[in-house]
Design a protein around this motif. Structure first.
Motif, PDB file in Angstrom:
ATOM      1  N   TYR A  79       0.885  -1.058   0.020  1.00  0.00           N
ATOM      2  CA  TYR A  79      -0.049  -0.009   0.049  1.00  0.00           C
ATOM      3  C   TYR A  79       0.836   1.267  -0.008  1.00  0.00           C
ATOM      4  CZ  TYR A  79      -3.996   3.033   1.024  1.00  0.00           C
ATOM      5  OH  TYR A  79      -4.617   4.131   1.054  1.00  0.00           O
ATOM      6  N   ARG A 126      -7.730   2.781  -4.965  1.00  0.00           N
ATOM      7  CA  ARG A 126      -7.337   2.732  -3.503  1.00  0.00           C
ATOM      8  C   ARG A 126      -8.589   2.476  -2.825  1.00  0.00           C
ATOM      9  NH1 ARG A 126      -3.722   5.817  -5.593  1.00  0.00           N
ATOM     10  NH2 ARG A 126      -1.528   5.982  -4.564  1.00  0.00           N
ATOM     11  N   ASN A 157      -8.941  -1.317  -3.840  1.00  0.00           N
ATOM     12  CA  ASN A 157      -7.882  -2.135  -3.874  1.00  0.00           C
ATOM     13  C   ASN A 157      -7.623  -2.829  -5.233  1.00  0.00           C
ATOM     14  OD1 ASN A 157      -6.360  -1.095  -1.722  1.00  0.00           O
ATOM     15  ND2 ASN A 157      -7.486  -2.257  -0.349  1.00  0.00           N
TER      16      ASN A 157
END
Length: 110
Positions: A62, A79, A82
């Motif tokens: 991340y 984001r 994901n």
């Protein structure tokens, strides 16, 4: 900057991205997915030893790996979900990824 210097700089950036096995694994996994489909690429089980390492890898993905791949244009990363898919520069590294995929056991390990 001349075109030759720019090409060298681009190659250096790509090779830098490929130095980490987790980034190589992610890019090789994206070779197997249709570039038109958003795919959630899984972290391979054989690189995970325990829950602590899994958590550390997720944090590294991340905060380090995915941002670096995204900055190079090799992936597009949502984001919120994901999800990762091939980025606009993905095809420029395909010639380097095909041999890696073919020798996956030898090349992806550190």
């Amino acid at each position: 900057m001349s075109q030759k210097q720019s090409s060298r700089s681009s190659l250096d950036a790509v090779l830098d991205v490929l130095t980490d096995r987790h980034r190589r694994r992610l890019l090789v996994a994206l070779l197997e997915h249709d570039s038109q489909t958003r795919s959630n690429v899984q972290i391979p089980d054989d690189i995970i030893v325990g829950d602590e390492e899994l958590e550390r890898l997720h944090v590294q993905m991340y905060h380090v790996h995915l941002p670096k791949l995204e900055a190079a244009g090799l992936v597009e990363w949502d984001r919120t979900t994901n999800e990762v898919q091939r980025g606009p520069q993905f095809e420029t590294v395909r010639p380097l990824l095909d041999p890696i995929r073919d020798q996956v056991d030898d090349v992806l390990e550190e």
